[in-house]
Design an enzyme around this catalytic site. Structure first.
Site, PDB file in Angstrom:
ATOM      1  N   HIS A 157       0.734  -1.148  -0.025  1.00  0.00           N
ATOM      2  CA  HIS A 157      -0.019   0.101  -0.224  1.00  0.00           C
ATOM      3  C   HIS A 157       0.724   1.260   0.098  1.00  0.00           C
ATOM      4  CE1 HIS A 157      -3.382  -2.627   1.414  1.00  0.00           C
ATOM      5  NE2 HIS A 157      -2.205  -3.249   2.170  1.00  0.00           N
ATOM      6  N   SER A 278      14.515  21.626 -16.011  1.00  0.00           N
ATOM      7  CA  SER A 278      13.274  22.571 -16.555  1.00  0.00           C
ATOM      8  C   SER A 278      13.714  23.729 -16.935  1.00  0.00           C
ATOM      9  CB  SER A 278      12.755  22.758 -14.923  1.00  0.00           C
ATOM     10  OG  SER A 278      11.755  24.032 -15.180  1.00  0.00           O
ATOM     11  N   LYS A 284      16.033  22.075 -11.149  1.00  0.00           N
ATOM     12  CA  LYS A 284      15.289  20.708 -11.393  1.00  0.00           C
ATOM     13  C   LYS A 284      16.287  19.705 -12.220  1.00  0.00           C
ATOM     14  CE  LYS A 284      11.494  19.476 -10.929  1.00  0.00           C
ATOM     15  NZ  LYS A 284       9.924  19.981 -11.557  1.00  0.00           N
TER      16      LYS A 284
END
Ligand code: ARG
Length: 466
Positions: A157, A278, A284
């Site tokens: 999960h 980016s 980034k």
């Protein structure tokens, strides 16, 4: 506008719009080498059966060889008015060698010809994909060997569950790709069947020898039913289904790489050469490669669904709808091949941040099950032990401690069965190495799985090349 080989019964010329609409040349031109190879084998068979003369056959074969060279040199004009690759080659042959070219299509239809071309193409591509998947599996095994001491939290999960070896986690992907190889090899058996000689749908009145053509083209068997041969696209659908499942596996590993490379996880660093930046945020470094693999998975599913939908209501035998099969197939082949190739190059260059993985595996009560197992070993029924540890976890949370940071004195009120030795089994190493059940994450097991995989890979490679 060129003359069409089939226009004898027509009194009007084909509308230009219709020519463009029905043409598949831009897609099927990539089958040219198979089309020519198939035609050469067909010629040889026709001559051997005295359906055409040896002289005619050798003129046809020479002419076909020249066309192949012309296409490879870019000296071949493709034109919508000639519909498909079969008609392009045939009409060029007529220009090059004259009327004898008209004998090539004896005892053959484009319906069995296209089935042959696609089977030959897909046979090569499937073998290529199998080879690359085997290389990828080898790299996964190498990766598992190199990082045998790295530990990370296993998740269920997406919640931390129990610690596992990174090698065990990666060997799970080895198993998935192993099954993919099994599916592609199995599909290959049904791809590798020779349909030529089925003609339009009913077979032919000429005394052809289909087994001989099959032998020339390296097919182990010929198709059994002429109607089925020209209308069967199961072999493509099977390939697309295997490709879709293989892409599911690539998509899942990609999703993990995306997660693991985020600052939230910080488990890996993707190579700069496999990342992009980016245009606005200078800090980034984006995991575009695994993201795109995950995205391209959707295309391959689309290809499978498209062909299933094309085929589902077609009456026997050949219908023109089936011309749409090649776009889906080529797209899936190209996409899957690109993904396998990119993983082969990227995987060995992923940097593993062992410390961060171990740190994550040591927090979050990952040893709760082991503590419950301890009580069971001391005689407590499992459900009772589960509930007892649940209460300890709740207490530890309120005290901001991990289970192994509690003292024996703090544990005793929950159960008198706790002894000092409980702490021995709560270490990450113990949690891993005590999971010795077959298929479990113990180092010993994982090393054995790696060894087994190495042996299997060696045999598979021999089978594929031998
Ligand atoms: N271009 C066609 C295809 O890809 C070849 C077979 C055409 N047969 C025909 N009778 N029109 O399916």
């Amino acid at each position: 506008m060129s003359e069409k080989p089939w226009d004898g019964r027509f009194s009007q010329k084909t509308d230009r719009l219709v020519e463009a609409f029905t043409s598949s040349i831009n897609i099927d031109k990539r089958l040219y080498s198979y089309d020519i190879e198939g035609s050469i084998a067909h010629c040889r068979m026709l001559a051997r059966q005295s359906i055409i003369t040896e002289e005619d056959a050798s003129l046809l074969i020479q002419g076909l060889g020249k066309i192949k060279r012309d296409i490879e040199r870019g000296e071949f004009l493709f034109d919508d008015s000639l519909e498909d690759i079969h008609m392009h080659i045939e009409s060029r042959l007529l220009q090059d060698i004259g009327k004898v070219a008209q004998k090539l299509h004896t005892a053959r239809s484009r319906n069995d010809q296209i089935a042959l071309d696609v089977r030959m193409y897909l046979r090569d591509e499937t073998l290529d994909i199998l080879k690359n998947l085997i290389s990828l599996r080898e790299l996964i095994v190498d990766f598992a060997k190199v990082h045998i001491d790295a530990v990370l939290p296993g998740y269920t999960h997406l919640q931390r569950a129990q610690p596992v070896l990174l090698s065990h986690h990666m060997m799970a992907y080895y198993e998935m790709f192993l099954r993919d190889c099994g599916r592609f090899s199995d599909a290959l058996k049904r791809i590798n069947i020779m349909p030529l000689g089925s003609a339009a749908l009913a077979g032919t009145t000429y005394p052809i020898d289909r087994e001989y053509t099959a032998e020339l083209l390296g097919f182990p068997e010929v198709s059994a039913n002429s109607i089925d041969s020209v209308s069967d696209r199961d072999f493509i659908i099977e390939f697309l289904a295997a490709a879709s499942l293989c892409m599911v596996h690539f998509s899942r590993i990609s999703e993990e790489l995306v997660l693991w490379s985020s600052s939230e996880f910080g488990f890996i660093e993707l190579p700069d050469s496999f990342s992009t930046g980016s245009s606005i945020m200078p800090q980034k470094k984006n995991p575009d490669v695994p993201e795109l693999v995950r995205g391209k998975t959707g295309r391959v599913f689309g290809d499978l669904i498209a062909l299933l939908s094309i085929m589902k209501a077609l009456p026997l035998a050949y219908n023109r709808d089936m011309q749409e099969d090649k776009g889906t197939l080529f797209d899936a082949v190209d996409t899957l091949k690109a993904c396998v190739e990119i993983y082969i190059k990227m995987l060995p260059n992923i940097e593993i941040k062992k410390e961060a993985m171990l740190e994550a595996a040591s927090k979050g009560f990952l040893n709760a099950t082991d503590m419950a197992d301890y009580l069971v070993a001391m005689g407590m029924p499992f459900r009772q032990a589960h509930s007892c540890i649940g209460k300890i976890v709740s207490c530890a949370i309120s005290e901001n401690k991990e289970l192994h940071e509690m003292t024996l004195k703090e544990l005793k009120p929950f159960s008198s069965l706790f002894k000092k030795d409980v702490f021995d089994i709560l270490t990450t190493r113990q949690m891993i190495d005590r999971r010795k059940s077959s298929g479990g994450t113990a180092t010993k097991n994982v090393k054995a799985a790696i060894k087994l995989a190495e042996g299997d890979l060696k045999k598979e490679k021999e089978n594929l090349t031998g």
